[in-house]
Write an enzyme that holds these catalytic residues in place. Structure first.
Site, PDB file in Angstrom:
ATOM      1  N   GLY A 291      -4.720   3.934  -7.466  1.00 25.04           N
ATOM      2  CA  GLY A 291      -5.015   4.197  -8.875  1.00 25.04           C
ATOM      3  C   GLY A 291      -4.141   5.252  -9.516  1.00 25.04           C
ATOM      4  CG  ASN A 292      -1.878   8.216  -7.689  1.00 22.95           C
ATOM      5  OD1 ASN A 292      -2.022   9.294  -8.258  1.00 22.95           O
ATOM      6  ND2 ASN A 292      -2.332   7.971  -6.476  1.00 22.95           N
TER       7      ASN A 292
ATOM      8  CG  ASP B 270      -2.260   0.573   1.000  1.00 25.76           C
ATOM      9  OD1 ASP B 270      -2.444   1.198  -0.054  1.00 25.76           O
ATOM     10  OD2 ASP B 270      -3.138   0.427   1.870  1.00 25.76           O
TER      11      ASP B 270
ATOM     12  CG  ASP C 134      -9.709   2.232  -0.412  1.00 19.43           C
ATOM     13  OD1 ASP C 134      -8.728   2.076  -1.161  1.00 19.43           O
ATOM     14  OD2 ASP C 134      -9.609   2.304   0.825  1.00 19.43           O
TER      15      ASP C 134
HETATM   16  C1  GAL Z   1      -6.247   1.279   1.936  1.00 24.87           C
HETATM   17  C2  GAL Z   1      -6.363   0.237   0.851  1.00 24.87           C
HETATM   18  C3  GAL Z   1      -7.401  -0.760   1.321  1.00 24.87           C
HETATM   19  C4  GAL Z   1      -6.953  -1.384   2.627  1.00 24.87           C
HETATM   20  C5  GAL Z   1      -6.674  -0.303   3.674  1.00 24.87           C
HETATM   21  C6  GAL Z   1      -6.018  -0.882   4.913  1.00 24.87           C
HETATM   22  O1  GAL Z   1      -5.299   2.208   1.547  1.00 24.87           O
HETATM   23  O2  GAL Z   1      -6.737   0.846  -0.353  1.00 24.87           O
HETATM   24  O3  GAL Z   1      -7.583  -1.738   0.319  1.00 24.87           O
HETATM   25  O4  GAL Z   1      -5.805  -2.148   2.379  1.00 24.87           O
HETATM   26  O5  GAL Z   1      -5.818   0.690   3.144  1.00 24.87           O
HETATM   27  O6  GAL Z   1      -5.710   0.071   5.881  1.00 24.87           O
END
Ligand code: GAL
Length: 558
Positions: free
Chosen positions: A186-187, A149, A206
């Site tokens: 999505g960058n 992430d 998300d």
């Molecule tokens: C977001 C991510 C989600 C999930 C979440 C966890 O940034 O897009 O899919 O992983 O963090 O904190």
């Protein structure tokens, strides 16, 4: 969206990309389950073991869902005395290797979440500064899939392309074949070359458990959002070993539809992910899955479309006011077609064979009903579809694979020749907020600055950000920027040129704050090894112009 660009058919088979260790990973879109959409932070050993058990007993594993991925919040607040990540002692008292062993013991593969910032999105320890030891630790735990992430990654000072390449290098050094999933909201990973490092990349923000969000995420990969419309989707950037990821499934979680309608929504969601060759990461609580949901996720002829070895991402052949038709040519010479009604009222939806490279009499099969519908001449019409209703069919006879549309020629979206290339002669590959107006001010009037009129350039309304793939072939960037004369008094705008995305904050040029009284500013900067050039115009409702925006290629021939 124009359908003309798909009319020129040309045979094109996707090429395989190999990870540096020479293993071809994810030759078909990865399938599995991820804890985030149903449990968020509430995961523990017992729950994950139960999920692993159900993945086997429900038939999910045998249908292809092999990765069991633990998302955020599995880890302790602190690293151990050797600087290694460790399990949250209360949630995973036996440690992360033990849960991996359990998952492997069920014939499944082990996936884990981490973040490339200093912290994860849940503010637990991230991998920044610990890249090597963390990848090594994961390999020792037997991890097969890493979702990486991007929260807090802005302060790393590294571009996404640099960052993910570092992780791939350390993963390769472990000798373990590990799928890397880019989660960068999505960058534009497809634009900067995500496939060099990873097997899949998010194309969207998300996903949430309602249909608007499902459709919005699908539309990022389908290309209705975030890229120039002429691309007709990101399909040309996907293929065996590298996939566009519109985020994990919300099948079984939808909150805005009730009763039978939920099943209709679940099926539309699943069909979209299948036709888009999207990764299928289930996100529902499998322990409480009812039979309807199980039948959606394991529908054999739908999964077969998603997992087709040719690896073509389906693309739209028709798209008008919520009526959509997608086509996905398959390895066996037939083609899968999705006919979908997103509208509030009932509609008939038709696909003509000439839209999908066929003609004459063709056999048609309903993939949800698993029933042949007979041979039809020239077209198929799905009648009386209500909102979210659709048909997913297979058309044609086995034989030579059907041609795909020609990919967008490089010269349309990147620098291919010596000398000057006006950016407004190229399609942008990514955008956020307000897209640019090409060769005119935002209101459509000619771009005029200080009594001079410019034929080329962009008109923008803040906030606006858009990106061009210049592929390291542009040596300089030149433009004249000024607020548009129709901008309101005292409204402030600011022009900035970035190398790649926002993550590294690599600002190549900054106008500072401008109003309509600020004289125009000239940009003439060197670009060195820039793969993606991003133009940003800030200032809510401010109007501004990038006049004569162009790149100069001094070194390469035609
Ligand atoms: C977001 C991510 C989600 C999930 C979440 C966890 O940034 O897009 O899919 O992983 O963090 O904190």
């Amino acid at each position: 969206m124009s359908t003309t660009c798909i009319l020129a058919f040309a045979a094109m088979l996707p090429t395989l990309t190999r990870a540096a260790d020479d293993t071809v990973l994810a030759t078909t879109p990865p399938m599995g389950w991820n804890s985030w959409n149903c449990f968020e932070k509430e995961i523990d050993e017992k729950k994950i073991q139960a999920i692993a058990d159900v993945m086997v007993s429900s038939g999910m594993r045998d249908a292809g869902y092999v990765y069991l991925v633990l998302d955020d919040a599995w880890m302790a607040k602190d690293r151990d005395e050797n600087g290694r990540l460790q399990a949250d002692p209360e949630k995973f008292p036996d440690g992360m290797k033990a849960i991996g062993d359990y998952i492997h013991g069920k014939g499944l593969k082990y996936g884990i979440y981490q973040d490339r910032g200093k912290w994860t999105c849940q503010q637990l320890p991230g991998s920044f500064g610990h890249e090597q030891i963390d990848m090594q630790t994961f390999a020792e735990w037997g991890v097969d899939y890493i979702k990486l992430d991007s929260c807090f990654a802005e302060s790393n000072g590294r571009m996404s392309s640099e960052d993910y390449a570092i992780y791939r290098k350390h993963i390769t050094a472990t000798g373990r074949p590990i799928v890397l999933s880019i989660s960068d909201f999505g960058n534009a990973a497809w634009a900067w070359g995500g496939k060099e490092s990873a097997q899949l990349w998010r194309t969207s923000g998300d996903i949430y458990p309602w249909m608007d969000s499902v459709y919005a995420c699908a539309d990022t990969s389908a290309g209705d959002r975030g890229i120039h419309p002429a691309f007709n989707g990101l399909w040309q950037f996907a293929g065996p070993g590298h996939w566009n990821d519109p985020d994990m499934l919300q099948v079984g979680n939808l909150k805005d539809l009730k009763g039978d309608r939920r099943n209709i929504g679940d099926r539309a969601h699943f069909s979209l992910w299948c036709i888009l060759a999207a990764p299928l990461m289930a996100g529902n609580d499998l322990r409480a899955m009812n039979d309807d949901v199980r039948k959606v996720l394991t529908a054999p002829e739908l999964v077969a479309v998603n997992q087709d070895p040719r690896g073509v991402q389906g693309y739209k052949v028709f798209n008008e006011d919520g009526i959509e038709v997608y086509n996905k040519p398959l390895a066996d010479g037939t083609t899968a077609v999705l006919l979908l009604n997103k509208r509030g009222e009932k509609a008939d939806v038709t696909v003509r064979w000439d839209q999908i490279g066929l003609s004459g009499n063709q056999p048609v099969r309903d993939l949800w009903a698993r029933k042949d519908l007979g041979t039809l001449n020239n077209s198929f019409t799905a009648r009386n579809l209500g909102q979210h209703e659709h048909r997913m069919i297979k058309v044609g006879r086995p034989g030579t694979p059907l041609p795909m549309p020609s990919p967008m020629p490089l010269e349309k979206y990147t620098v291919t020749r010596r000398g000057e290339t006006y950016l407004s002669d190229l399609y942008h590959i990514w955008k956020a907020r307000n897209g640019p107006v090409y060769d005119a001010a935002f209101n459509g009037a000619p771009i005029a600055i200080g009594g001079r009129t410019f034929k080329k350039g962009f008109g923008c309304r803040g906030k606006s950000a858009f990106m061009f793939k210049v592929n390291g072939r542009a040596d300089r960037f030149r433009a004249v920027v000024a607020m548009d004369k129709s901008s309101k008094e005292n409204v402030e705008g600011r022009f900035r040129v970035y190398n790649e995305d926002f993550f590294a904050n690599k600002v190549l040029w900054d106008s500072g704050k401008m109003t309509k009284d600020t004289p125009a500013k000239e940009i003439d900067i060197e670009l060195k090894d820039v793969q993606c050039l991003m133009l940003v115009f800030e200032g809510d409702n401010a109007l501004g112009n990038w006049a004569d925006a162009r790149v100069i290629n001094e070194s390469e021939g035609d």
